[in-house]
Design a protein around this motif. Structure first.
Motif, PDB file in Angstrom:
ATOM      1  N   TYR A 129       5.713   6.631  -4.188  1.00 23.75           N
ATOM      2  CA  TYR A 129       5.968   5.731  -5.316  1.00 23.75           C
ATOM      3  C   TYR A 129       5.086   4.489  -5.280  1.00 23.75           C
ATOM      4  CZ  TYR A 129      10.099   8.400  -6.501  1.00 23.75           C
ATOM      5  OH  TYR A 129      10.934   9.413  -6.880  1.00 23.75           O
ATOM      6  N   ALA A 130       4.745   3.991  -6.461  1.00 23.30           N
ATOM      7  CA  ALA A 130       4.171   2.662  -6.636  1.00 23.30           C
ATOM      8  C   ALA A 130       5.209   1.918  -7.479  1.00 23.30           C
ATOM      9  CB  ALA A 130       2.835   2.737  -7.356  1.00 23.30           C
ATOM     10  N   ASP A 137      -0.381   4.694  -2.417  1.00 23.92           N
ATOM     11  CA  ASP A 137      -0.738   5.682  -3.438  1.00 23.92           C
ATOM     12  C   ASP A 137      -1.061   4.997  -4.762  1.00 23.92           C
ATOM     13  OD1 ASP A 137       2.250   5.689  -2.595  1.00 23.92           O
ATOM     14  OD2 ASP A 137       2.309   5.956  -4.766  1.00 23.92           O
ATOM     15  N   GLY A 138      -0.328   3.914  -5.056  1.00 23.14           N
ATOM     16  CA  GLY A 138      -0.617   3.171  -6.282  1.00 23.14           C
ATOM     17  C   GLY A 138      -1.996   2.540  -6.208  1.00 23.14           C
ATOM     18  N   ASN A 187       3.617   7.043   0.008  1.00 23.42           N
ATOM     19  CA  ASN A 187       5.072   7.097   0.188  1.00 23.42           C
ATOM     20  C   ASN A 187       5.764   7.585  -1.081  1.00 23.42           C
ATOM     21  OD1 ASN A 187       4.770   4.889  -1.439  1.00 23.42           O
ATOM     22  ND2 ASN A 187       5.544   3.395   0.032  1.00 23.42           N
ATOM     23  N   GLU A 226      -1.681   5.464   2.322  1.00 20.60           N
ATOM     24  CA  GLU A 226      -0.290   5.620   2.756  1.00 20.60           C
ATOM     25  C   GLU A 226       0.529   6.048   1.541  1.00 20.60           C
ATOM     26  OE1 GLU A 226      -0.033   2.738   6.578  1.00 20.60           O
ATOM     27  OE2 GLU A 226       0.333   1.732   4.685  1.00 20.60           O
TER      28      GLU A 226
HETATM   29 MG   LIG Z   1       3.426   3.849  -2.650  1.00 21.59          MG
END
Ligand SMILES: [Mg+2]
Ligand SMILES: Cc1ncc(C[n+]2csc(CCOP(=O)(O)OP(=O)(O)O)c2C)c(N)n1
Length: 307
Positions: free
Chosen positions: A173-174, A142-143, A171, A169
């Motif tokens: 958080y970055a 995502d980051g 999840n 993908e």
């Molecule tokens: Mg992430």
């Protein structure tokens, strides 16, 4: 069908066992460098790569062990690479974040967040020009979805109508930055519309959901229908409270429940795979620890490529 299910389970179990062991071994201090674990996200790599073959290339991320295993990179060579040994996939010079095996179409795990998407535009363009029928697949977090490189690659893939598939993908958080805070659109997949390609959201704990969406994307790409963006969403790995049923948040448990309840695979067949994988990981670690490290003579090998 049974063989496909067995293989899917084996890939996910191998990734989980590999990661759990690396987690334990890292704590001993023997593994050099940085390691990011993929445990919990197995259904993504396994569900996508189940559709791929030798014509296809993938680009992984810094969290790349799962992508490598799912694309068929040798598990023992991977473990040796993580230990920095000569017998590793990159002769001990890459480590966890740079495991690559071009013979398997694994372009590499990648220390650069957002580094993978442009790479697969290259391989997808080559596949298109050479009419190989191959596709390029980039996994990214995502980051990484906020990086310019990723957005440029999405644009290029669409403009050039490439056989490319982008797997976000998500999840949540970055590092410590929540995607709910940093991703401008509600979903990363929503951005696909801006690039003129289909965008799909799937449950990242459900192998079958990932597998189905990826199958459609790969078929479209191979048939000249252009790129797709798939967002694989993972929610918290553990339940709300201790004792909350975690089964639905584990791709392996969910896979086991579904195939055994449907009578497609028996418990003992799955247990047998677990035992085979456990032995493989045990051997991989002991062989890696016993393998030689690179010497001064190896300093200048694998540095330059001649074309
Ligand atoms: Mg992430
Ligand atoms: C270009 C670049 N910027 C920053 C970093 C430092 N960094 C490493 S991992 C990471 C977070 C990546 O988050 P995400 O893409 O969501 O992947 P995840 O770790 O969640 O799988 C960052 C910022 C980096 N490696 N490369």
């Amino acid at each position: 069908m049974t063989d496909t299910l067995r293989e899917a389970y084996r890939v996910m179990r191998t990734i989980r066992a590999f990661e759990e062991r690396v987690h334990e071994e890292f704590a001993t201090g023997e593994i050099p460098g940085f390691v990011h674990l993929y445990a919990g996200e197995e259904a993504s790599a396994a569900g996508v790569c189940a559709h791929l073959d030798d014509r296809d290339a993938i680009a992984g991320t810094h969290r790349g062990h799962g992508h490598c295993i799912a694309k068929g990179v040798d598990v023992k060579a991977m473990m040796a690479e993580i230990y920095g040994r000569k017998t590793g996939s990159c002769h001990g010079k890459g480590g966890s974040m740079h495991i690559a095996d071009l013979s398997k179409g694994m372009l590499g795990a990648n220390g650069i967040v957002g580094g993978g998407p442009p790479l697969i535009c290259g391989t997808a363009l080559a596949a298109k020009q050479q009419h190989t029928g191959g596709v390029g697949v980039a996994f990214f977090g995502d980051g990484a979805g906020n990086q310019g490189t990723t957005l440029e690659a999405l644009n290029l893939a669409s403009v050039w109508d490439l056989p490319a598939i982008f797997i976000a993908e998500n999840n949540g958080y970055a590092e410590a930055t929540a995607s709910s805070w940093s991703v401008a659109s509600d979903n990363i997949a929503d951005r696909a519309a801006g690039f003129g390609m289909p965008g799909v959201i799937v449950d990242g704990f459900d192998f079958f959901a990932v597998h189905e969406a990826a199958g459609e994307a790969v078929e479209r790409a191979r048939g000249g229908g252009g790129p797709t963006l798939i967002e694989v969403k993972f929610t918290r790995y553990h339940g709300h409270f201790e004792g909350d049923r975690p089964a639905s948040l584990d791709c392996l448990t969910r896979f086991r429940d579904r195939v055994t309840e449907a009578g497609e695979l028996a418990e003992h067949a799955l247990d047998a795979i677990d035992a085979e994988v456990a032995k493989l990981i045990e051997d991989a670690v002991s062989e890696a620890k016993a393998a030689p490290k690179p010497t001064k003579d190896d300093l200048e090998t694998d540095v330059y490529v001649s074309y």
